[in-house]
Design an enzyme around this catalytic site. Sequence first.
Site, PDB file in Angstrom:
ATOM      1  N   HIS A   1       0.909  -1.256  -0.137  1.00 52.07           N
ATOM      2  CA  HIS A   1      -0.101   0.157   0.120  1.00 52.07           C
ATOM      3  C   HIS A   1       1.090   1.241  -0.140  1.00 52.07           C
ATOM      4  O   HIS A   1       0.384   2.155  -0.638  1.00 52.07           O
ATOM      5  CB  HIS A   1      -0.925  -0.032   1.211  1.00 52.07           C
ATOM      6  CG  HIS A   1      -1.766  -1.154   1.230  1.00 52.07           C
ATOM      7  ND1 HIS A   1      -2.865  -1.084   0.175  1.00 52.07           N
ATOM      8  CD2 HIS A   1      -2.069  -2.265   2.001  1.00 52.07           C
ATOM      9  CE1 HIS A   1      -3.659  -2.334   0.643  1.00 52.07           C
ATOM     10  NE2 HIS A   1      -3.046  -2.715   1.327  1.00 52.07           N
ATOM     11  N   LYS A   2       1.951   1.166   1.095  1.00 51.66           N
ATOM     12  CA  LYS A   2       2.855   2.433   0.995  1.00 51.66           C
ATOM     13  C   LYS A   2       3.625   2.479  -0.509  1.00 51.66           C
ATOM     14  O   LYS A   2       3.618   3.612  -0.766  1.00 51.66           O
ATOM     15  CB  LYS A   2       4.064   2.071   1.866  1.00 51.66           C
ATOM     16  CG  LYS A   2       3.406   2.679   3.247  1.00 51.66           C
ATOM     17  CD  LYS A   2       4.473   2.741   4.173  1.00 51.66           C
ATOM     18  CE  LYS A   2       4.311   2.832   5.556  1.00 51.66           C
ATOM     19  NZ  LYS A   2       5.115   2.603   6.677  1.00 51.66           N
TER      20      LYS A   2
ATOM     21  N   GLU B   1      15.879  -1.403  13.749  1.00 49.00           N
ATOM     22  CA  GLU B   1      15.271  -0.874  14.732  1.00 49.00           C
ATOM     23  C   GLU B   1      15.128   0.530  14.981  1.00 49.00           C
ATOM     24  O   GLU B   1      16.070   1.181  14.526  1.00 49.00           O
ATOM     25  CB  GLU B   1      16.207  -1.434  15.855  1.00 49.00           C
ATOM     26  CG  GLU B   1      15.686  -2.467  16.951  1.00 49.00           C
ATOM     27  CD  GLU B   1      16.684  -2.449  18.272  1.00 49.00           C
ATOM     28  OE1 GLU B   1      16.369  -1.911  19.572  1.00 49.00           O
ATOM     29  OE2 GLU B   1      17.877  -2.904  18.198  1.00 49.00           O
TER      30      GLU B   1
ATOM     31  N   ASP C   1       8.224   7.492   8.298  1.00 51.65           N
ATOM     32  CA  ASP C   1       7.900   7.109   9.590  1.00 51.65           C
ATOM     33  C   ASP C   1       6.751   8.068  10.157  1.00 51.65           C
ATOM     34  O   ASP C   1       6.808   9.298   9.541  1.00 51.65           O
ATOM     35  CB  ASP C   1       9.105   7.475  10.491  1.00 51.65           C
ATOM     36  CG  ASP C   1       8.813   6.795  11.865  1.00 51.65           C
ATOM     37  OD1 ASP C   1       8.537   5.351  11.994  1.00 51.65           O
ATOM     38  OD2 ASP C   1       9.353   7.442  12.993  1.00 51.65           O
ATOM     39  N   SER C   2       5.944   7.592  10.715  1.00 47.57           N
ATOM     40  CA  SER C   2       4.444   8.302  10.896  1.00 47.57           C
ATOM     41  C   SER C   2       4.041   8.044  12.332  1.00 47.57           C
ATOM     42  O   SER C   2       4.410   6.867  13.120  1.00 47.57           O
ATOM     43  CB  SER C   2       3.561   8.172  10.029  1.00 47.57           C
ATOM     44  OG  SER C   2       3.272   6.779  10.040  1.00 47.57           O
TER      45      SER C   2
ATOM     46  N   PHE D   1      -7.252   3.136   9.457  1.00 49.61           N
ATOM     47  CA  PHE D   1      -6.554   2.165  10.181  1.00 49.61           C
ATOM     48  C   PHE D   1      -6.085   3.024  11.625  1.00 49.61           C
ATOM     49  O   PHE D   1      -6.413   4.277  11.844  1.00 49.61           O
ATOM     50  CB  PHE D   1      -5.414   1.508   9.593  1.00 49.61           C
ATOM     51  CG  PHE D   1      -4.178   2.529   9.040  1.00 49.61           C
ATOM     52  CD1 PHE D   1      -4.373   3.599   8.248  1.00 49.61           C
ATOM     53  CD2 PHE D   1      -3.146   2.300   9.785  1.00 49.61           C
ATOM     54  CE1 PHE D   1      -3.230   4.249   7.884  1.00 49.61           C
ATOM     55  CE2 PHE D   1      -1.911   3.410   9.754  1.00 49.61           C
ATOM     56  CZ  PHE D   1      -2.169   4.207   8.538  1.00 49.61           C
TER      57      PHE D   1
ATOM     58  N   TYR E   1      -5.121   5.048  14.406  1.00 38.36           N
ATOM     59  CA  TYR E   1      -5.904   5.898  15.416  1.00 38.36           C
ATOM     60  C   TYR E   1      -6.894   6.765  14.714  1.00 38.36           C
ATOM     61  O   TYR E   1      -7.433   7.588  15.215  1.00 38.36           O
ATOM     62  CB  TYR E   1      -4.695   6.734  16.179  1.00 38.36           C
ATOM     63  CG  TYR E   1      -3.857   6.047  16.649  1.00 38.36           C
ATOM     64  CD1 TYR E   1      -4.086   5.638  18.193  1.00 38.36           C
ATOM     65  CD2 TYR E   1      -2.641   5.928  16.408  1.00 38.36           C
ATOM     66  CE1 TYR E   1      -3.280   5.130  19.115  1.00 38.36           C
ATOM     67  CE2 TYR E   1      -1.585   5.042  17.111  1.00 38.36           C
ATOM     68  CZ  TYR E   1      -2.126   4.866  18.683  1.00 38.36           C
ATOM     69  OH  TYR E   1      -1.068   4.045  19.225  1.00 38.36           O
ATOM     70  N   ASP E   2      -7.183   6.467  13.297  1.00 38.71           N
ATOM     71  CA  ASP E   2      -7.935   7.233  12.745  1.00 38.71           C
ATOM     72  C   ASP E   2      -9.374   7.525  13.238  1.00 38.71           C
ATOM     73  O   ASP E   2     -10.074   8.583  13.168  1.00 38.71           O
ATOM     74  CB  ASP E   2      -8.253   6.762  11.376  1.00 38.71           C
ATOM     75  CG  ASP E   2      -7.172   7.054  10.310  1.00 38.71           C
ATOM     76  OD1 ASP E   2      -6.450   8.330  10.332  1.00 38.71           O
ATOM     77  OD2 ASP E   2      -6.886   6.276   9.319  1.00 38.71           O
TER      78      ASP E   2
ATOM     79  N   HIS F   1      -1.297  13.778   6.856  1.00 41.28           N
ATOM     80  CA  HIS F   1      -0.163  14.011   7.054  1.00 41.28           C
ATOM     81  C   HIS F   1       0.813  13.396   5.765  1.00 41.28           C
ATOM     82  O   HIS F   1       1.783  13.971   5.453  1.00 41.28           O
ATOM     83  CB  HIS F   1       0.437  13.295   8.244  1.00 41.28           C
ATOM     84  CG  HIS F   1      -0.029  12.031   8.630  1.00 41.28           C
ATOM     85  ND1 HIS F   1      -1.453  11.749   8.254  1.00 41.28           N
ATOM     86  CD2 HIS F   1       0.396  11.007   9.157  1.00 41.28           C
ATOM     87  CE1 HIS F   1      -1.515  10.316   8.594  1.00 41.28           C
ATOM     88  NE2 HIS F   1      -0.497  10.041   9.039  1.00 41.28           N
TER      89      HIS F   1
HETATM   90  P1  IMP Z   1       4.930   3.236  10.996  1.00 41.54           P
HETATM   91  O1  IMP Z   1       4.941   4.555  10.629  1.00 41.54           O
HETATM   92  O2  IMP Z   1       4.426   2.387  10.177  1.00 41.54           O
HETATM   93  O3  IMP Z   1       6.087   2.981  12.051  1.00 41.54           O
HETATM   94  O4  IMP Z   1       3.756   3.296  12.182  1.00 41.54           O
HETATM   95  C1  IMP Z   1       2.946   4.497  12.599  1.00 41.54           C
HETATM   96  C2  IMP Z   1       1.966   4.021  13.512  1.00 41.54           C
HETATM   97  O5  IMP Z   1       1.445   5.601  13.350  1.00 41.54           O
HETATM   98  C3  IMP Z   1       0.759   3.249  12.974  1.00 41.54           C
HETATM   99  O6  IMP Z   1       0.941   1.990  13.695  1.00 41.54           O
HETATM  100  C4  IMP Z   1      -0.437   3.894  13.382  1.00 41.54           C
HETATM  101  O7  IMP Z   1      -0.881   3.440  14.682  1.00 41.54           O
HETATM  102  C5  IMP Z   1      -0.106   5.268  13.429  1.00 41.54           C
HETATM  103  N1  IMP Z   1      -0.643   5.988  12.083  1.00 41.54           N
HETATM  104  C6  IMP Z   1       0.266   6.565  11.238  1.00 41.54           C
HETATM  105  N2  IMP Z   1      -0.366   6.999  10.198  1.00 41.54           N
HETATM  106  C7  IMP Z   1      -1.731   6.918  10.602  1.00 41.54           C
HETATM  107  C8  IMP Z   1      -2.983   7.291   9.986  1.00 41.54           C
HETATM  108  O8  IMP Z   1      -2.957   7.848   8.840  1.00 41.54           O
HETATM  109  N3  IMP Z   1      -3.998   7.013  10.613  1.00 41.54           N
HETATM  110  C9  IMP Z   1      -4.137   6.302  11.746  1.00 41.54           C
HETATM  111  N4  IMP Z   1      -3.010   5.899  12.264  1.00 41.54           N
HETATM  112  C10 IMP Z   1      -1.741   6.072  11.848  1.00 41.54           C
END
Ligand code: IMP
Length: 201
Positions: free
Chosen positions: A11-12, A40, A69-70, A153, A155-156, A181
């Site tokens: 998806h990414k 890590e 990273d998000s 997905f 925290y949406d 974002h």
């Molecule tokens: P990573 O960037 O894949 O390491 O994970 C980021 C985490 O932040 C995810 O597991 C979600 O819990 C949360 N997150 C990041 N972007 C979103 C979004 O667009 N909606 C909801 N949760 C998000």
Amino acid sequence: MKVVLASKNKHKLVEISKITEKFDIELVLQSELGIDIDVEETGTTFEENSFLKAEAVMKASGLPALADDSGIAVDALNGEPGVYSARYGFDDSLDDWGRLELLLKNTEHVPDGQRQAQFVCVITMVTPEGKTIQARGEIHGELLREARGENGFGYDPIFYYPPMGLSTAEMSPEDKNKVSHRANALNVFYEKLKEAGYADK
Ligand code: IMP
């Protein structure tokens, strides 16, 4: 130019390719190249963690690599869960929904009007020549007190976006992709690629 996406998530790849395909960049998943490393995330900022992921995959592949990273940062919790969003609670038995409930519980005491939160995304590209291109995007909103909406997905369902009067889980995927974002970070990334001399196709 071939660029490796430091992710196993198709998806990414699809989402980020929408920007990179405007350039002479062919984006491939690290798994397609047989690179099986899980970096890590030892950084304390989104910038550090996305850089660490991109750098490790660049070194493993010898090719330019791109990572994101998000997470969600809550003002009343001094920016937590932040870079720990995917690991919030540090309890392996928690899934996305469990972490969402934990965040609701930990913000029960925060009064209305003080529930500001941001989703943050940082995208980093690192090249073998040592060049780094980094872009940050945010979406500002408020934490709800209960889940709303079925889309998205993480925290949406508890992230309310006032300009649309919707949680990000109530938005259609198309609408979320206009204001998220990740979309904002990708737009900044697009501009920075141009500034760095990558030619539009
Ligand atoms: P990573 O960037 O894949 O390491 O994970 C980021 C985490 O932040 C995810 O597991 C979600 O819990 C949360 N997150 C990041 N972007 C979103 C979004 O667009 N909606 C909801 N949760 C998000």
